[in-house]
Scaffold this motif. Structure first.
Motif, short mmCIF file in Angstrom:
data_model
loop_
_atom_site.label_atom_id
_atom_site.label_comp_id
_atom_site.label_asym_id
_atom_site.label_seq_id
_atom_site.Cartn_x
_atom_site.Cartn_y
_atom_site.Cartn_z
N GLU A 48 59.07 25.80 33.30
CA GLU A 48 58.93 25.14 31.93
C GLU A 48 59.47 26.14 31.09
N HIS A 49 59.41 28.06 30.89
CA HIS A 49 59.97 28.03 30.51
C HIS A 49 60.96 29.54 30.09
N GLY A 50 61.24 28.31 31.29
CA GLY A 50 63.16 29.76 31.34
C GLY A 50 62.43 31.31 31.19
N LEU A 51 61.38 31.77 32.28
CA LEU A 51 61.99 33.09 32.59
C LEU A 51 62.62 32.88 33.46
N GLY A 52 63.02 34.44 34.29
CA GLY A 52 63.01 34.84 35.15
C GLY A 52 62.53 35.19 36.24
N HIS A 53 62.13 35.06 36.94
CA HIS A 53 61.80 35.31 38.60
C HIS A 53 60.43 36.64 38.34
N GLY A 54 61.11 37.77 37.95
CA GLY A 54 60.50 38.95 37.87
C GLY A 54 60.19 39.15 36.90
N HIS A 55 60.53 38.56 35.53
CA HIS A 55 59.53 39.09 34.70
C HIS A 55 58.68 38.13 34.52
N ALA A 56 58.86 36.61 34.94
CA ALA A 56 57.54 36.12 35.36
C ALA A 56 55.93 36.56 36.33
N ASN A 57 56.16 37.04 36.74
CA ASN A 57 55.66 37.19 37.94
C ASN A 57 54.86 38.53 37.44
N ALA A 58 56.16 39.49 36.86
CA ALA A 58 55.53 40.92 36.53
C ALA A 58 54.10 39.91 34.69
N VAL A 59 54.69 39.39 34.11
CA VAL A 59 53.39 39.08 32.81
C VAL A 59 52.44 38.23 33.90
N VAL A 60 52.18 36.93 35.31
CA VAL A 60 51.48 36.65 35.80
C VAL A 60 50.01 38.00 36.44
N ALA A 61 50.71 38.80 36.60
CA ALA A 61 50.36 39.86 37.63
C ALA A 61 49.74 41.03 36.94
N TYR A 62 50.11 40.60 35.45
CA TYR A 62 49.24 41.86 34.39
C TYR A 62 48.24 41.25 33.95
N ALA A 63 48.30 39.81 34.00
CA ALA A 63 47.34 38.96 32.55
C ALA A 63 46.36 38.28 34.36
N LYS A 64 46.38 38.13 35.48
CA LYS A 64 45.45 38.70 36.38
C LYS A 64 45.02 40.06 36.58
N ALA A 65 45.02 40.91 36.38
CA ALA A 65 44.17 42.27 36.42
C ALA A 65 43.59 42.49 35.34
#
Length: 69
Positions: A48-65
Protein backbone atom coordinates in the motif's frame (compact mmCIF):
# COMPACT_ATOMS: atom_id res chain seq x y z
CA UNK A 1 29.10 4.38 17.89
CA UNK A 2 26.76 3.48 15.07
CA UNK A 3 23.07 2.77 15.49
CA UNK A 4 22.06 -0.89 15.56
CA UNK A 5 18.76 -2.68 15.14
CA UNK A 6 15.63 -1.46 13.34
CA UNK A 7 16.30 2.23 13.99
CA UNK A 8 19.54 2.00 12.00
CA UNK A 9 17.31 1.97 8.90
CA UNK A 10 15.50 5.20 9.78
CA UNK A 11 17.77 7.71 7.97
CA UNK A 12 17.62 5.62 4.80
CA UNK A 13 13.83 5.24 5.08
CA UNK A 14 13.35 9.00 5.44
CA UNK A 15 15.69 9.71 2.52
CA UNK A 16 14.18 7.03 0.27
CA UNK A 17 10.49 7.78 0.85
CA UNK A 18 10.64 11.49 1.67
CA UNK A 19 8.53 11.31 4.83
CA UNK A 20 9.52 11.47 8.50
CA UNK A 21 9.97 8.12 10.20
CA UNK A 22 7.12 8.96 12.57
CA UNK A 23 4.72 8.76 9.61
CA UNK A 24 5.62 5.11 9.02
CA UNK A 25 5.76 4.28 12.75
CA UNK A 26 2.25 5.68 13.22
CA UNK A 27 0.87 3.55 10.39
CA UNK A 28 2.53 0.43 11.79
CA UNK A 29 1.49 1.17 15.39
CA UNK A 30 -2.13 1.75 14.36
CA UNK A 31 -2.28 -1.59 12.57
CA UNK A 32 -0.46 -3.47 15.34
CA UNK A 33 -2.75 -1.94 17.97
CA UNK A 34 -5.72 -3.17 15.98
CA UNK A 35 -4.36 -6.71 16.25
CA UNK A 36 -2.87 -7.03 12.78
CA UNK A 37 -0.02 -9.59 12.80
CA UNK A 38 3.57 -8.40 12.24
CA UNK A 39 4.00 -9.81 8.74
CA UNK A 40 0.61 -8.55 7.59
CA UNK A 41 1.63 -5.02 8.63
CA UNK A 42 4.91 -5.49 6.73
CA UNK A 43 2.95 -6.56 3.65
CA UNK A 44 0.66 -3.54 4.02
CA UNK A 45 3.60 -1.14 4.11
CA UNK A 46 5.07 -2.84 1.06
CA UNK A 47 1.93 -3.09 -1.08
CA UNK A 48 0.00 0.00 0.00
CA UNK A 49 2.89 2.38 0.62
CA UNK A 50 5.74 1.08 -1.55
CA UNK A 51 8.32 0.37 1.16
CA UNK A 52 10.92 -2.30 0.54
CA UNK A 53 10.77 -5.44 2.66
CA UNK A 54 13.74 -4.59 4.90
CA UNK A 55 12.50 -1.08 5.53
CA UNK A 56 8.95 -2.22 6.24
CA UNK A 57 10.12 -4.95 8.59
CA UNK A 58 12.37 -2.50 10.48
CA UNK A 59 9.49 -0.06 10.96
CA UNK A 60 7.13 -2.78 12.20
CA UNK A 61 9.73 -4.35 14.51
CA UNK A 62 10.51 -0.95 16.07
CA UNK A 63 6.85 -0.02 16.48
CA UNK A 64 6.06 -3.43 17.96
CA UNK A 65 8.89 -3.11 20.50
CA UNK A 66 7.75 0.37 21.51
CA UNK A 67 4.15 -0.81 21.97
CA UNK A 68 5.35 -3.71 24.12
CA UNK A 69 7.59 -1.45 26.20
Amino acid sequence: MSEKGPSSYFPSIEKTYGLPIQHWLDIAADQLSAGTPHMRVVESLKTEHGLGHGHANAVVAYAKAKLAG
